[in-house]
Design an enzyme around this catalytic site. Structure first.
Site, mmCIF file in Angstrom:
data_model
loop_
_atom_site.group_PDB
_atom_site.id
_atom_site.type_symbol
_atom_site.label_atom_id
_atom_site.label_comp_id
_atom_site.label_asym_id
_atom_site.label_seq_id
_atom_site.Cartn_x
_atom_site.Cartn_y
_atom_site.Cartn_z
ATOM 1 N N LYS A 35 0.831 -1.213 0.000
ATOM 2 C CA LYS A 35 0.000 0.000 0.000
ATOM 3 C C LYS A 35 0.860 1.256 0.000
ATOM 4 C CE LYS A 35 -2.203 -1.090 3.750
ATOM 5 N NZ LYS A 35 -1.550 -2.402 3.931
ATOM 6 N N THR A 36 1.825 1.276 0.898
ATOM 7 C CA THR A 36 2.676 2.466 0.975
ATOM 8 C C THR A 36 3.494 2.596 -0.304
ATOM 9 O OG1 THR A 36 2.739 2.223 3.369
ATOM 10 C CG2 THR A 36 4.396 3.660 2.391
ATOM 11 N N ASP A 220 -1.890 7.746 3.929
ATOM 12 C CA ASP A 220 -1.515 6.384 4.309
ATOM 13 C C ASP A 220 -2.198 6.057 5.639
ATOM 14 O OD1 ASP A 220 -0.309 3.936 4.256
ATOM 15 O OD2 ASP A 220 1.766 4.665 4.325
ATOM 16 N N GLU A 221 -2.429 4.789 5.916
ATOM 17 C CA GLU A 221 -3.040 4.355 7.181
ATOM 18 C C GLU A 221 -4.385 5.044 7.409
ATOM 19 O OE1 GLU A 221 -1.436 2.045 8.757
ATOM 20 O OE2 GLU A 221 0.712 2.306 8.392
ATOM 21 N N GLN A 251 -5.860 -3.285 10.507
ATOM 22 C CA GLN A 251 -4.791 -2.620 11.248
ATOM 23 C C GLN A 251 -5.271 -1.355 11.947
ATOM 24 O OE1 GLN A 251 -0.688 -2.785 9.532
ATOM 25 N NE2 GLN A 251 -1.765 -3.314 7.657
ATOM 26 N N ARG A 606 5.055 -7.161 10.917
ATOM 27 C CA ARG A 606 6.250 -6.313 10.779
ATOM 28 C C ARG A 606 7.459 -7.150 10.367
ATOM 29 N NH1 ARG A 606 4.000 -2.774 9.193
ATOM 30 N NH2 ARG A 606 2.214 -4.137 9.418
HETATM 31 P P1 ATP Z 1 1.584 -2.044 5.955
HETATM 32 O O1 ATP Z 1 0.153 -2.469 5.933
HETATM 33 O O2 ATP Z 1 2.346 -2.781 6.993
HETATM 34 O O3 ATP Z 1 1.737 -0.569 6.006
HETATM 35 P P2 ATP Z 1 2.027 -1.935 3.119
HETATM 36 O O4 ATP Z 1 0.831 -2.546 2.500
HETATM 37 O O5 ATP Z 1 2.100 -0.476 3.171
HETATM 38 O O6 ATP Z 1 2.220 -2.560 4.567
HETATM 39 P P3 ATP Z 1 4.610 -1.762 1.918
HETATM 40 O O7 ATP Z 1 5.360 -1.312 3.109
HETATM 41 O O8 ATP Z 1 4.331 -0.783 0.861
HETATM 42 O O9 ATP Z 1 3.284 -2.517 2.364
HETATM 43 O O10 ATP Z 1 5.348 -2.989 1.238
HETATM 44 C C1 ATP Z 1 5.843 -4.078 1.998
HETATM 45 C C2 ATP Z 1 7.171 -4.549 1.436
HETATM 46 O O11 ATP Z 1 6.963 -5.181 0.201
HETATM 47 C C3 ATP Z 1 8.134 -3.415 1.182
HETATM 48 O O12 ATP Z 1 9.434 -3.853 1.482
HETATM 49 C C4 ATP Z 1 7.966 -3.163 -0.299
HETATM 50 O O13 ATP Z 1 9.117 -2.589 -0.850
HETATM 51 C C5 ATP Z 1 7.712 -4.562 -0.840
HETATM 52 N N1 ATP Z 1 6.896 -4.590 -2.064
HETATM 53 C C6 ATP Z 1 5.669 -4.097 -2.223
HETATM 54 N N2 ATP Z 1 5.201 -4.322 -3.475
HETATM 55 C C7 ATP Z 1 6.178 -4.980 -4.131
HETATM 56 C C8 ATP Z 1 6.322 -5.508 -5.473
HETATM 57 N N3 ATP Z 1 5.360 -5.391 -6.383
HETATM 58 N N4 ATP Z 1 7.471 -6.127 -5.759
HETATM 59 C C9 ATP Z 1 8.451 -6.243 -4.860
HETATM 60 N N5 ATP Z 1 8.382 -5.794 -3.596
HETATM 61 C C10 ATP Z 1 7.261 -5.159 -3.234
HETATM 62 MG MG MG Z 2 2.232 0.883 4.758
#
Ligand code: ATP
Ligand code: MG
Length: 722
Positions: A35-36, A220-221, A251, A606
């Site tokens: 997402k981020t 975000d969040e 979350q 995490r």
């Molecule tokens: P959270 O809910 O904990 O905030 P999130 O959904 O925001 O998580 P991110 O932090 O954006 O997730 O991504 C998690 C990890 O996966 C990061 O290290 C990111 O770089 C990696 N990642 C995300 N998408 C891809 C992708 N398409 N290919 C490779 N790595 C990815």
């Molecule tokens: Mg995130």
């Protein structure tokens, strides 16, 4: 720059969100699904593909650490400075707005932001001035009431005077508080948000300026936004449909502080034509970790429902360690981290996550003893906390009357009617005659220089300090600390603060007694210092600059709440016990329990490669010995993803000094029992603490009178029962 650098590192669903035409967008997806990453790439897309100037971008998140990471990711991706973008926390951005438009916000140019401790102090002062009994109306409760109104966007003038007595009294306090803050140019955290909202709402020209300025708004969040934050976002974007939010209902962990998960539904209503994108592939964690998270969160109801999968293989199993007490837990965790570093791991890839700030101390001490740099995020370190500093000041003053800093700190804490004028006179006299404050006080009393009331109050304070010194002369260190904590009046003072903070302070004071009890006198090698002085020195050093700088490679310590959005290769979730996590209050409230479970889900997700869960069989916390059962969340994790590092069934409780009953668990050989006295040819006499393993692997842990605690393999150790 071509499109591919922005689009290539994304999967199909992520691409869809990043490259969508300009419209409102909700990305709803589980932890670690990117997402981020999507949010960051969306910003890059606007700048590189839609040729939007960076200054037209607004991006909001919740913690400074997360905001910094987001900014860093944008800069890295675009290879430009993100300085002209507004990327920050809600509070940070609101503050920036108010500074730039102080006049329209009806604030003086030099308005001051106060943290919640400052706010509480003001509330207290106010209640006193209003002659409101702060026993019946705890300042903390009044503060909570004020903040809760502000988070809903309600000013005192919006509230009816017709409520019940409670409501009327609170309202009077809220009114007086608003007046005082306005008069003195003070702004609390909730006020930052509320006033930033009012600023835009009430100034049409400003609003239209910022609606044009922020052509794309990203959040975000989103699941953790509260009413006023969402209202602020709507002002900026509604009608333009340029709001891009990402979040995860699983979350949502700030319900207790006014966050509204309902904002996700409200968004869907307020932004017609919005698109929803769901992401399901997790890129962060290996299989066992993900499976544990999925299975755990399935126990909650009313979920928007999503399942995550990963391509990265099963990875390591999750390790479960049953420590026999909290020290053993800290010892275990820090040893694992040291091993990780020895094997070439970065310290900053390791995180210790706990439910409550009070848990950090054991880990901090162990990290310090082993010389491992660490950093605690959010919350003060144990020995820097106000209540701890106050208690230590009493201890210092009782043994060193001339310690002026301590004198200043506690002479009026708790308040005892020694006024500012008396203190000023005292300071003046001390300065003129080169006396300590204590000596100056003695002199002023002896020479009858004070008005009777002030004199009586000061005399009572000095008698208290003298009495504390006399009473504790022959006591053991921890008894001294206990006595001083009790008699100083600090406990009563904090008990009066009914809400969370007061409770936490009392618990921290009890934890201080515990720290003194466990203080290792023999390991501190200055024979000229008394045990108390050694302890005080230890505390002062701990509060000093032992903590690593933010940019140094160091182990990361934080609460589960502040770990949201972050990721680490190696994660320890500690204190997985009923009553601690889930917290006591949550165990009999279904709603809170579900929020705790979401917090557990946040914690598990995490971890990228290795996850350790630990719990202690006995824990001394807040001054009490507890024998907590393992957290129910451990049972909700599928056994096939877990490996136990030490089998619980084989562990017996340590023999408490108080003569607690001996466990009935025998060693497998049946030969050694907990509490049994044994003799070893080299180490001498000792007592069996616990046993584990069987056959050739059977080991016993023994507390030797002279050689300390040791684990011995039964097959080799020549032990004699005595
Ligand atoms: P959270 O809910 O904990 O905030 P999130 O959904 O925001 O998580 P991110 O932090 O954006 O997730 O991504 C998690 C990890 O996966 C990061 O290290 C990111 O770089 C990696 N990642 C995300 N998408 C891809 C992708 N398409 N290919 C490779 N790595 C990815
Ligand atoms: Mg995130």
């Amino acid at each position: 720059m071509d499109v591919s650098s922005i689009i290539a590192p994304l999967n199909d669903a992520q691409r869809l969100a990043v490259s969508a035409p300009e419209q409102a967008m909700l990305v709803l997806a589980g932890a670690g699904s990117g997402k981020t990453r999507v949010l960051v790439h969306r910003i890059a897309w606007h700048i590189k593909i839609n040729h939007l100037s960076p200054q037209h971008i607004l991006a909001v998140t919740f913690t400074n650490k997360a905001a910094n990471e987001m900014r860093g990711r944008v800069e890295e991706l675009l290879n430009i400075s993100a300085r002209s973008m507004w990327i920050g926390t809600f509070h940070g951005l609101a503050h920036r707005l108010l500074r730039q438009h102080a006049k329209q916000a009806k604030l003086p140019d030099n308005f001051q932001v106060m943290d919640s401790d400052d706010q509480l102090r003001i509330v207290k002062r106010l209640l006193k001035a209003m002659n409101i009994d702060d026993g019946k109306w705890p300042p903390k409760q009044v503060q909570w009431f004020i903040n809760a109104q502000k988070e809903e966007g309600i000013r005192a003038r919006h509230m009816a005077e017709s409520g019940d007595f409670y409501q009327r009294q609170m309202l009077a306090a809220y009114k007086a508080y608003e007046e005082l803050c306005d008069r003195s140019g003070l702004v609390d955290f909730a006020e930052l948000l509320l006033r930033a909202h009012e600023l835009l709402r009430d100034n049409a020209d400003l609003l239209s300026f910022y609606r044009q300025r922020f052509q794309q708004v990203h959040v975000d969040e989103f699941q953790d936004t509260n009413t006023i934050q969402y209202a602020w976002l709507r002002l900026l974007t509604e009608g333009n449909n340029n709001l891009f939010v990402v979040g995860d209902d699983d979350q949502s962990i700030y319900g207790w502080r006014g966050a509204k998960i309902e904002n996700i539904f409200a968004f869907q209503k307020h932004y017609p034509g919005h698109q929803v994108v769901r992401l399901e592939q997790n890129y962060r964690s290996t299989g066992h970790i993900l499976k544990a998270a999925n299975t755990l969160i399935a126990n909650n109801d009313a979920r928007m429902g999503k399942e995550l999968w990963t391509e990265s293989g099963e990875g390591h199993m999750i390790s479960l360690y049953s420590a026999f007490n909290e020290q053993d837990e800290a010892y275990f965790v820090v040893e694992k981290i040291r091993q990780w570093i020895k094997d070439g791991g970065l310290r900053s890839d390791a995180a210790i996550l706990y439910r409550s700030n009070a848990q950090s101390r054991q880990f901090e001490e162990r990290l310090m003893t082993t010389g491992t740099p660490y950093r605690v995020y959010g919350g003060l370190r144990f020995f820097e906390r106000m209540e701890i500093k106050n208690a230590l000041a009493y201890l210092r003053l009782a043994s060193h009357h001339d310690d002026d800093a301590s004198f200043e700190r506690v002479v009026n804490t708790p308040t005892r009617g020694i006024g500012a004028k008396t203190l000023d006179d005292m300071r003046l006299l001390a300065r003129e005659q080169s006396l300590s404050l204590w000596q100056a006080s003695e002199k002023m009393l002896a020479e009858n220089r004070l008005p009777p009331r002030a004199g009586t109050a000061l005399n009572a304070f000095m008698q208290l300090i003298l009495q504390l010194g006399a009473d504790t002369q022959d006591l053991a260190l921890y008894e001294t600390v206990k006595r001083v904590v009790e008699k100083s009046g600090l406990i009563e003072l904090y008990k009066k603060e009914k809400q969370d903070k007061g409770e936490t302070r009392v618990e921290n004071l009890e934890e201080l007694v515990n720290a003194a009890r466990l203080f290792d006198y023999d390991n501190q090698n200055d024979e000229n210092l008394s045990e108390l002085d050694m302890f005080l020195t230890h505390a002062a050093l701990e509060a000093g600059d032992m903590q690593a700088d933010a940019d140094e490679d160091c182990v990361q310590l934080m609460t589960l709440h502040s770990a949201k959005g972050l990721e680490f290769k190696l994660v320890f979730m500690v204190g997985m016990e009923e009553g601690l996590f889930p917290s006591q209050q949550a165990t009999d409230d279904a709603g809170r329990l579900q929020e705790e479970r979401r917090l557990c889900y946040v914690g598990i997700t995490r971890a990228r490669e290795q996850l350790y869960l630990t719990h202690a069989e006995s824990r001394r916390l807040y001054g009490k010995d507890n024998y907590p059962s393992p957290s129910r969340f451990l049972r909700e994790i599928p056994p096939e993803t877990l490996q136990e590092i030490r089998m619980r069934a084989n562990i017996s409780r340590p023999v408490a000094g108080s003569g607690a009953s001996l466990g009935s668990l025998n060693a497998k050989s049946g030969k050694y029992r907990m509490g049994q006295s044994v003799r070893h040819e080299k180490f001498g006499e000792g007592v069996v603490l616990q046993t584990e393993g069987d056959g050739d692997q059977e080991r016993v842990q023994i507390n030797f009178r002279n050689a300390g605690i040791k684990w011995l393999m039964l097959a080799y150790a020549k032990l004699e029962i005595v």
